[in-house]
Design a protein around this motif. Structure first.
Motif, PDB file in Angstrom:
ATOM      1  N   LEU A   1       0.858  -1.175   0.000  1.00 48.23           N
ATOM      2  CA  LEU A   1       0.000   0.000   0.000  1.00 48.23           C
ATOM      3  C   LEU A   1       0.898   1.228   0.000  1.00 48.23           C
ATOM      4  O   LEU A   1       1.791   1.342   0.826  1.00 48.23           O
ATOM      5  CB  LEU A   1      -0.873  -0.020   1.256  1.00 48.23           C
TER       6      LEU A   1
ATOM      7  N   PHE B   1      -7.545  -4.842   5.828  1.00 45.19           N
ATOM      8  CA  PHE B   1      -6.647  -3.876   6.444  1.00 45.19           C
ATOM      9  C   PHE B   1      -7.080  -2.449   6.163  1.00 45.19           C
ATOM     10  O   PHE B   1      -7.844  -2.189   5.240  1.00 45.19           O
ATOM     11  CB  PHE B   1      -5.183  -4.105   6.057  1.00 45.19           C
ATOM     12  N   ASP B   2      -6.583  -1.546   7.015  1.00 43.31           N
ATOM     13  CA  ASP B   2      -6.994  -0.145   6.952  1.00 43.31           C
ATOM     14  C   ASP B   2      -6.038   0.692   6.112  1.00 43.31           C
ATOM     15  O   ASP B   2      -4.861   0.395   6.028  1.00 43.31           O
ATOM     16  CB  ASP B   2      -6.987   0.471   8.358  1.00 43.31           C
TER      17      ASP B   2
ATOM     18  N   ALA C   1      -4.805   4.443   6.383  1.00 38.17           N
ATOM     19  CA  ALA C   1      -4.873   5.582   7.296  1.00 38.17           C
ATOM     20  C   ALA C   1      -3.779   6.589   6.985  1.00 38.17           C
ATOM     21  O   ALA C   1      -2.675   6.213   6.591  1.00 38.17           O
ATOM     22  CB  ALA C   1      -4.752   5.102   8.736  1.00 38.17           C
TER      23      ALA C   1
END
Ligand code: ZN
Lengths: 128, 402
Positions: free
Chosen positions: B5, B312-313, B315
């Motif tokens: 990511l 999953f996040d 952020a």
């Protein structure tokens, strides 16, 4: 407003984080660098067999590798700060990063986030 | 499967409203082998009258296509992969019923016997290829090659019938690889068919029929490299965030529809190219400080060991500490620029496309826009295929074969 980016072509003020002008679509002149690559659930750290072993995390588009050692003992997860890159961890629920000294070992909560620093940038990932 | 990511910016200034762009990459697990699924290839090949026109290398189009198909067969694994070939003009003719390959030379002789005929009627042979039905545990793919306008019995009826079949292929999880050559075929129609079939289906313009050999070989190599299959990706914006735009890049750049606050994508297998998504969001932060969840990503897939699901996040962090503010990530920025350049190319805005490619440092594509954008229709079709396929090569894995 802080962080606004003005478009050189049409003078529109764009929101922080913008890459193209929302008015004319031209590329904005922004400071560019190597950001954060998060290896989410990286193998072998979060391998199906349990979190154990060495985490090889790609930094900067795959040219550098930060090695950290992880070990699972008695159901707990430990991180040893090896390798050249600076190791920072942020315990779950905390806002500050704490440095782990070289060759020191810390116990990690499974939800801990940690960050590997170094001159080449850093990597954050979460153990899931 | 491995994930990466990449945020456009990890640390942003405290603000009322921000733009957060992120790049999600799905990659094969470098420490695992391919799963060696059988491959189920169904070829639907045009033998209409116009295929007797000259192609490259002193061959006619049909001769060049037959040579390309024959050569690519060498990559099929005997006793494992299944092949079926049907040709069409105004009528269809089955050259090879669905067969697990054993004698490749015998199949080559059957292909050698294909001759050109009359007008173009695609729906019947396509229906045949879909009705062949699944082969157990195999990765299916229908390959369509045509040089003409589908016009028998009429263009309207044929288009409607083919769209219905493309939807059926989608339901059955059978992707289409559609190739068109020359300028007589309807590009919008073939593209639409690929869109409706989804699941990694694509359309490509073929400038030289002889190049089909590489394309067919690429497809086979990619299918052979699949580790995980039936991949489903859901990117859900968290309430203060809103997804403005979403793109995927394998096999081609594609603008994904945003429904409500989510983007969803499905494809049959994660191959050597991996997969990549670019998501642009607008976040009403209301001057929040600290960690801020923008989206939640869920990926489901079937690995050789069983079903896997990961969540999953995404952020970012809003901070008043100016020293912490991150510059814009180069890879994310270049992907945004290349993506906008591809969209501009498709819209015929060549000067804008060229500027955007140049800004991202993609000289190769900038040059292509300059030379092909000013060319004839064949060159423009070549350009459109080249940009959607290759402009963002850097964020996908290695391309098989090429
Ligand atoms: Zn502007």
């Amino acid at each position: 407003m802080a962080g606004e980016v003005e478009c050189k072509a049409c003078m529109t003020k764009n929101k922080p984080g913008a890459i193209l002008c929302e008015n004319c679509g031209d590329p904005l002149e922004v400071q560019v660098g190597t950001g954060v690559a998060m290896a989410v659930s990286p193998t072998p750290v979060a391998a199906a067999s349990g979190i154990q072993g060495r985490a090889c995390v790609l930094v900067q588009g795959g040219s550098k590798v930060a090695d950290k050692e992880f070990e699972r003992r008695m159901g707990r997860l430990y991180l040893k700060a090896t390798g050249s890159a600076k190791t920072l961890i942020r315990p779950a629920g905390k806002t500050d990063w704490q440095e782990v000294k070289k060759d020191e070992e810390v116990e990690l909560a499974i939800t801990a986030r940690f960050r590997f620093g170094g001159s080449e940038g850093y990597v954050i990932f979460e153990v899931v | 499967m491995q994930f990466e990511l990449r945020l456009g910016q990890q640390y942003l200034p405290i603000t009322e409203e921000a733009e957060v762009t992120f790049l999600l990459r799905l990659l094969r697990d470098s420490q695992k082998q391919a799963a060696e699924f059988p491959i189920d290839i169904r070829q639907v090949l045009d033998r209409s009258g116009s295929m007797s026109e000259p192609a490259d290398g002193g061959l006619t189009k049909i001769e060049a296509l037959k040579a390309a198909v024959k050569q690519s067969l060498e990559l099929l694994r005997q006793g494992k992969d299944r092949l079926c070939i049907v040709v069409f003009d105004d009528e269809m003719q089955v050259i090879l019923d669905p067969t697990v390959v054993s004698d490749i030379n015998a199949i080559k002789r059957l292909i050698g016997g294909i001759d050109t005929g009359n007008t173009t009627h695609l729906s019947s042979p396509l229906r045949y290829a879909i009705d062949v039905g699944p082969m157990k545990d195999a990765l299916p793919k229908i390959i369509i090659f045509t040089d003409g306008l589908v016009n028998t019995p009429s263009e309207d009826l044929e288009e409607k019938a083919c769209y219905d079949l493309a939807r059926q292929a989608n339901k059955m999880g059978t992707p289409l690889a559609i190739f068109g050559t020359g300028t007589a075929y309807n590009e919008r129609f073939l593209k639409r068919m690929a869109e409706l079939a989804g699941r990694g289906s694509y359309f490509e313009h073929v400038k030289q029929v002889g190049a089909m050999r590489l394309r067919l070989e690429d497809d086979l190599e990619n299918l052979k490299s699949v580790q995980d299959r039936d991949v489903r990706v859901i990117i859900q914006a968290e309430p203060p965030a809103e997804i403005l735009e979403a793109f995927k890049y394998v096999p081609q750049q594609q603008n994904l529809p945003v429904s409500g606050k989510a983007v969803q994508d499905e494809f049959p297998g994660l191959d050597i190219r991996g997969q990549a998504y670019l998501i642009k969001t607008k976040v009403r932060t209301g001057n929040a400080v600290g960690d801020f969840k923008v989206a939640v990503i869920t990926v489901n897939w079937q690995s050789p060991a069983g079903n896997v699901s990961k969540t999953f996040d995404v952020a970012v962090n809003f901070t008043s500490d100016e020293n912490l503010l991150s510059p814009i990530d180069k890879t994310v920025r270049n992907t945004v620029l290349n993506t906008a350049a591809v969209e501009a190319t498709l819209a015929g805005q060549f000067p804008r496309a060229q500027t955007l490619f140049e800004t991202s440092g993609n000289q190769d594509m900038a040059e292509k826009v300059k030379t092909l954008g000013n060319g004839d229709e064949d060159k423009k079709r070549t350009l459109r295929t080249a940009t959607v396929t290759d402009a963002n090569k850097g964020i996908t894995g290695k391309k098989g074969g090429k």
